[in-house]
Design an enzyme around this catalytic site. Sequence first.
Site, PDB file in Angstrom:
ATOM      1  N   CYS A 158       0.838  -1.199   0.000  1.00  0.00           N
ATOM      2  CA  CYS A 158       0.000   0.000   0.000  1.00  0.00           C
ATOM      3  C   CYS A 158       0.872   1.247   0.000  1.00  0.00           C
ATOM      4  O   CYS A 158       1.426   1.629   1.044  1.00  0.00           O
ATOM      5  CB  CYS A 158      -0.918  -0.003   1.218  1.00  0.00           C
ATOM      6  SG  CYS A 158      -1.932   1.478   1.373  1.00  0.00           S
TER       7      CYS A 158
ATOM      8  N   CYS B 285      -0.468   4.101   2.209  1.00  0.00           N
ATOM      9  CA  CYS B 285      -0.268   3.861   3.636  1.00  0.00           C
ATOM     10  C   CYS B 285       1.163   4.157   4.071  1.00  0.00           C
ATOM     11  O   CYS B 285       1.402   4.714   5.154  1.00  0.00           O
ATOM     12  CB  CYS B 285      -0.591   2.413   3.980  1.00  0.00           C
ATOM     13  SG  CYS B 285      -2.197   1.832   3.439  1.00  0.00           S
ATOM     14  N   ASP B 286       2.147   3.782   3.242  1.00  0.00           N
ATOM     15  CA  ASP B 286       3.530   3.722   3.710  1.00  0.00           C
ATOM     16  C   ASP B 286       4.532   4.610   2.981  1.00  0.00           C
ATOM     17  O   ASP B 286       5.707   4.639   3.358  1.00  0.00           O
ATOM     18  CB  ASP B 286       4.020   2.270   3.631  1.00  0.00           C
ATOM     19  CG  ASP B 286       3.211   1.340   4.525  1.00  0.00           C
ATOM     20  OD1 ASP B 286       2.754   1.802   5.587  1.00  0.00           O
ATOM     21  OD2 ASP B 286       3.028   0.171   4.152  1.00  0.00           O
TER      22      ASP B 286
END
Length: 305
Positions: A133, A136-137
């Site tokens: 993701c 997300c990261d």
Amino acid sequence: MEKHELVIIGAGPAGLSAAIYARRAGIETLVLEKGRPGGQILTTSRIENYPGLPEATGASLAEALRAHALSFAPQFMTGSVQKLSCRGDDKVIELKDGSRITARAVIIASGAGFRRQGCPGEGRYTGLGVSYCAVCDAAFFEGLEVAVIGGGNTAVEEAVYLTGFASRVYLVHRRDTFRADSLAVERALANPRIVPVMESVLEAIEGGDIVEKIRVRNVKSGEQRCIPVSGVFIFIGTLPHTEFLEEGLLQTKEGGWIVTDESMRTSVPGIFAAGDVRDTPLRQVITAAGDGARAAMAVYGYLHG
């Protein structure tokens, strides 16, 4: 044991669209959410192909869909499905907390998840440099070099997104051309921070406590080389979330994709499937939403036919 007219498993675009259409048709509806509503679109940084929304984030579209669904007052419940089976005409849904729900009809809108590469180091470094993701990261790799594995739309688009954080993005693909849409490919190749690594496959992810490098192999020459990176983002396809289906309950295709007709009916009367979980040639937000609408109308016909 709770009993409902309709239970929708999943709160992504397909499930939320189904909830809207079902409630508008007067069907008593329960939506089972495994986590935050939105499904895979929550991991998408930008959506620019949803009609009427030239540009939106996955999170904003997910919130809009849920708010729209809520305006028709379906019931929402947070829970993970352990098993779906049939008892006569009733559909029985067992949750992981031990509770059970029965329904006259079920729409499976559980979506799909990212496929794992399966190479050495992937499991060890998941959360320590390996991610599925970018949204997300990506911020964890500010100013660092990373690799993206894959050649489809998700891989190419997320590689572009990562250039807003990483100093360099190696885009590793096993073929000599990308499978992504031409516009996405043009945007990626025009970005000076993206370095294509074509005709290559990921052999291993290596490092100490965290990811330090990847080892790739050229599929034509067989030559291997190491590329120093701090992160590896893997986007090589998806697998359906059908692990909760009772064995042999529904007709599926290879890989577990649920087979439906054009009205989203499965091989079992009263069970319908919509969105990315079913066998379909196109998995996009717009097609998932359309599936949900058709499934809800098919449920109405099933309940009142």
